[in-house]
Design an enzyme around this catalytic site. Structure first.
Site, PDB file in Angstrom:
ATOM      1  N   GLY A  14      34.555  -3.682  13.978  1.00  0.00           N
ATOM      2  CA  GLY A  14      33.378  -3.334  13.244  1.00  0.00           C
ATOM      3  C   GLY A  14      33.857  -2.837  11.905  1.00  0.00           C
ATOM      4  N   SER A  16      32.507  -4.406   9.254  1.00  0.00           N
ATOM      5  CA  SER A  16      31.780  -4.906   8.437  1.00  0.00           C
ATOM      6  C   SER A  16      30.566  -3.882   7.963  1.00  0.00           C
ATOM      7  CB  SER A  16      30.713  -6.060   9.155  1.00  0.00           C
ATOM      8  OG  SER A  16      30.255  -5.449  10.373  1.00  0.00           O
ATOM      9  N   ARG A  17      30.315  -2.738   8.473  1.00  0.00           N
ATOM     10  CA  ARG A  17      29.351  -1.672   7.965  1.00  0.00           C
ATOM     11  C   ARG A  17      30.178  -0.340   8.099  1.00  0.00           C
ATOM     12  NH1 ARG A  17      25.344  -0.766  10.884  1.00  0.00           N
ATOM     13  NH2 ARG A  17      25.779  -2.308  12.945  1.00  0.00           N
ATOM     14  N   ASP A  65      32.930  -9.949  20.153  1.00  0.00           N
ATOM     15  CA  ASP A  65      32.212  -8.772  20.834  1.00  0.00           C
ATOM     16  C   ASP A  65      33.197  -8.029  21.510  1.00  0.00           C
ATOM     17  OD1 ASP A  65      31.338  -7.050  22.517  1.00  0.00           O
ATOM     18  OD2 ASP A  65      29.689  -8.362  23.444  1.00  0.00           O
ATOM     19  N   ASN A  92      37.788   0.522  15.425  1.00  0.00           N
ATOM     20  CA  ASN A  92      36.588   1.333  14.991  1.00  0.00           C
ATOM     21  C   ASN A  92      35.248   1.043  15.642  1.00  0.00           C
ATOM     22  OD1 ASN A  92      35.013   2.739  12.747  1.00  0.00           O
ATOM     23  ND2 ASN A  92      34.426   0.796  12.607  1.00  0.00           N
ATOM     24  N   SER A 144      35.352  10.810  18.129  1.00  0.00           N
ATOM     25  CA  SER A 144      34.429  11.427  17.658  1.00  0.00           C
ATOM     26  C   SER A 144      34.353  12.783  18.019  1.00  0.00           C
ATOM     27  CB  SER A 144      33.056  10.825  18.040  1.00  0.00           C
ATOM     28  OG  SER A 144      31.810  11.932  17.788  1.00  0.00           O
ATOM     29  N   TYR A 157      28.450   8.259  25.727  1.00  0.00           N
ATOM     30  CA  TYR A 157      29.370   8.124  24.335  1.00  0.00           C
ATOM     31  C   TYR A 157      30.499   9.220  24.437  1.00  0.00           C
ATOM     32  CZ  TYR A 157      29.909   8.295  19.206  1.00  0.00           C
ATOM     33  OH  TYR A 157      30.283   8.236  17.845  1.00  0.00           O
ATOM     34  N   ALA A 159      31.953  10.496  26.892  1.00  0.00           N
ATOM     35  CA  ALA A 159      32.924   9.997  27.834  1.00  0.00           C
ATOM     36  C   ALA A 159      33.722   8.923  27.513  1.00  0.00           C
ATOM     37  CB  ALA A 159      32.188   9.639  29.219  1.00  0.00           C
ATOM     38  N   ALA A 160      33.357   8.062  26.658  1.00  0.00           N
ATOM     39  CA  ALA A 160      34.081   7.134  26.147  1.00  0.00           C
ATOM     40  C   ALA A 160      35.019   7.499  24.888  1.00  0.00           C
ATOM     41  CB  ALA A 160      33.057   5.762  25.477  1.00  0.00           C
ATOM     42  N   LYS A 161      34.389   8.320  23.926  1.00  0.00           N
ATOM     43  CA  LYS A 161      35.229   9.138  23.101  1.00  0.00           C
ATOM     44  C   LYS A 161      36.231   9.848  23.539  1.00  0.00           C
ATOM     45  CE  LYS A 161      33.251   6.804  19.686  1.00  0.00           C
ATOM     46  NZ  LYS A 161      33.804   5.632  19.101  1.00  0.00           N
TER      47      LYS A 161
HETATM   48  P1  NAP Z   1      27.995   1.610  12.143  1.00  0.00           P
HETATM   49  O1  NAP Z   1      27.629   1.909  10.935  1.00  0.00           O
HETATM   50  O2  NAP Z   1      26.541   1.577  13.297  1.00  0.00           O
HETATM   51  O3  NAP Z   1      28.656   0.310  12.340  1.00  0.00           O
HETATM   52  C1  NAP Z   1      29.267  -0.154  13.378  1.00  0.00           C
HETATM   53  C2  NAP Z   1      30.027  -1.367  13.376  1.00  0.00           C
HETATM   54  O4  NAP Z   1      30.705  -1.786  14.429  1.00  0.00           O
HETATM   55  C3  NAP Z   1      29.438  -2.596  12.912  1.00  0.00           C
HETATM   56  O5  NAP Z   1      30.488  -3.141  11.955  1.00  0.00           O
HETATM   57  C4  NAP Z   1      29.028  -3.333  14.056  1.00  0.00           C
HETATM   58  O6  NAP Z   1      29.038  -4.985  13.596  1.00  0.00           O
HETATM   59  C5  NAP Z   1      30.488  -3.111  14.818  1.00  0.00           C
HETATM   60  N1  NAP Z   1      30.243  -3.243  16.246  1.00  0.00           N
HETATM   61  C6  NAP Z   1      29.306  -2.768  16.961  1.00  0.00           C
HETATM   62  N2  NAP Z   1      29.272  -3.341  18.277  1.00  0.00           N
HETATM   63  C7  NAP Z   1      30.347  -4.167  18.389  1.00  0.00           C
HETATM   64  C8  NAP Z   1      30.916  -4.929  19.157  1.00  0.00           C
HETATM   65  N3  NAP Z   1      30.274  -5.066  20.472  1.00  0.00           N
HETATM   66  N4  NAP Z   1      31.954  -5.884  18.936  1.00  0.00           N
HETATM   67  C9  NAP Z   1      32.554  -5.777  17.332  1.00  0.00           C
HETATM   68  N5  NAP Z   1      31.875  -4.874  16.569  1.00  0.00           N
HETATM   69  C10 NAP Z   1      30.929  -4.383  16.919  1.00  0.00           C
HETATM   70  O7  NAP Z   1      28.640   2.833  13.072  1.00  0.00           O
HETATM   71  P2  NAP Z   1      29.395   3.886  12.002  1.00  0.00           P
HETATM   72  O8  NAP Z   1      28.674   5.090  12.022  1.00  0.00           O
HETATM   73  O9  NAP Z   1      30.137   3.277  11.016  1.00  0.00           O
HETATM   74  O10 NAP Z   1      30.697   4.406  13.248  1.00  0.00           O
HETATM   75  C11 NAP Z   1      31.779   3.730  13.505  1.00  0.00           C
HETATM   76  C12 NAP Z   1      32.802   4.501  14.376  1.00  0.00           C
HETATM   77  O11 NAP Z   1      32.906   5.574  14.141  1.00  0.00           O
HETATM   78  C13 NAP Z   1      32.128   4.325  15.956  1.00  0.00           C
HETATM   79  O12 NAP Z   1      33.317   3.872  16.642  1.00  0.00           O
HETATM   80  C14 NAP Z   1      31.417   5.517  15.909  1.00  0.00           C
HETATM   81  O13 NAP Z   1      31.341   5.945  17.268  1.00  0.00           O
HETATM   82  C15 NAP Z   1      32.439   6.722  15.215  1.00  0.00           C
HETATM   83  N6  NAP Z   1      31.961   7.770  14.736  1.00  0.00           N
HETATM   84  C16 NAP Z   1      30.813   7.735  13.962  1.00  0.00           C
HETATM   85  C17 NAP Z   1      30.253   8.948  13.344  1.00  0.00           C
HETATM   86  C18 NAP Z   1      29.118   8.973  12.464  1.00  0.00           C
HETATM   87  O14 NAP Z   1      28.493  10.207  12.205  1.00  0.00           O
HETATM   88  N7  NAP Z   1      28.596   7.793  11.946  1.00  0.00           N
HETATM   89  C19 NAP Z   1      30.897  10.204  13.852  1.00  0.00           C
HETATM   90  C20 NAP Z   1      31.914  10.085  14.742  1.00  0.00           C
HETATM   91  C21 NAP Z   1      32.699   8.812  15.137  1.00  0.00           C
HETATM   92  P3  NAP Z   1      27.659  -5.499  13.696  1.00  0.00           P
HETATM   93  O15 NAP Z   1      26.849  -4.908  12.848  1.00  0.00           O
HETATM   94  O16 NAP Z   1      28.106  -6.977  13.540  1.00  0.00           O
HETATM   95  O17 NAP Z   1      27.043  -5.498  15.213  1.00  0.00           O
END
Ligand code: NAP
Length: 229
Positions: A14, A16-17, A65, A92, A144, A157, A159-161
């Protein structure tokens, strides 16, 4: 470009974003070659790759995936085929499918567990043989604060985390003898598209409980990941 991670290869799932992208850029800034994994949005992955190359770094994008064991293995194989090894793995990739327990479908449960938890097992299992051979590795799992606190509407979510925290502790114990460190990061709410999808009402309620009065930034989390590498 010279840095502490010169000559190292990092896979960021993940990447890319959001937080993963910030990690990819931060590790590249410090010299690592980066494998940017994504699932659906090739454009975002390509723009991250272009940003790293513009800094003079090396990057490869790989669609996979990671909720699928076969795809996760293919991702690590592609990284090794391109760069010869994997020194750093940042697990991630993550999604949420929020709904209260009474309304949550089995599919919503399974998809989140597979994407946010099983993926880390699949990729870790694929990188460990090479890391053991070289007696070196850095694995960082993105959990998280919700994995520690729980949250209404996030049974899958949370439970996974929480599972990812326990997985990290076991992996750290198993792999320490091979000089492989395994750490977990538990961000609070971070300004990304994942949080952008929340309603204003929820955002206001969340912010009321954050003493600094603001969300974290992806760059702050990436700095922590870089430190752990
Ligand atoms: P995001 O902006 O939604 O980005 C998610 C990234 O994961 C994207 O690059 C997406 O790629 C990729 N992805 C999703 N499903 C995938 C799969 N099945 N296989 C491969 N890549 C996949 O998320 P984020 O907020 O940056 O979160 C990143 C991580 O931090 C996550 O694990 C999230 O649970 C954790 N987190 C986030 C927060 C928060 O507040 N944002 C807080 C705590 C923890 P595509 O666009 O190509 O699908």
């Amino acid at each position: 470009m010279a840095g502490a991670l010169d000559g190292q290869v990092a896979v960021v799932t993940g990447g890319s974003r959001g937080i993963g992208r910030a990690c990819a850029l931060e590790l590249a800034k410090h010299g690592a070659a980066i494998v940017i994994n994504y699932n659906a949005n090739a454009e975002a992955a390509n723009s991250c790759k272009a940003e790293i190359e513009a800094m003079g770094g090396k990057a490869l994008t790989v669609q996979a995936d990671v909720s699928s064991a076969d795809d996760a293995k293919r991702l690590i194989d592609a990284a090794i085929a391109e760069f010869g090894k994997v020194d750093i793995l940042v697990n991630n990739a993550g999604i949420n499918r929020d709904r209260t327990i009474a309304r949550m479908s089995a599919d919503e449960w399974d998809t989140v567990i597979a994407t946010d938890l099983s993926s880390a097992f699949y990729t870790t299992a694929a990188v460990v043989p090479g890391m053991r051979e070289r007696n070196y590795g850095r694995i960082i799992n993105m959990s998280s604060i919700i994995g520690q606190m729980g949250n209404v509407g996030q049974a899958n979510y949370s439970a996974a985390k929480a599972g990812l925290i326990a997985f990290t502790k076991t992996a750290a114990k198993e792999l320490a003898r091979n000089q492989i460190t395994v750490n977990v990061v538990c961000p609070g709410f971070v300004e990304t598209e994942m949080v952008g999808a929340l309603s204003d009402e929820v955002k206001t309620a969340v912010l009321a409980n954050i003493p600094l009065g603001r969300f974290g930034t992806a760059e702050e989390i990436a700095a922590c990941v870089r430190f752990l590498c």
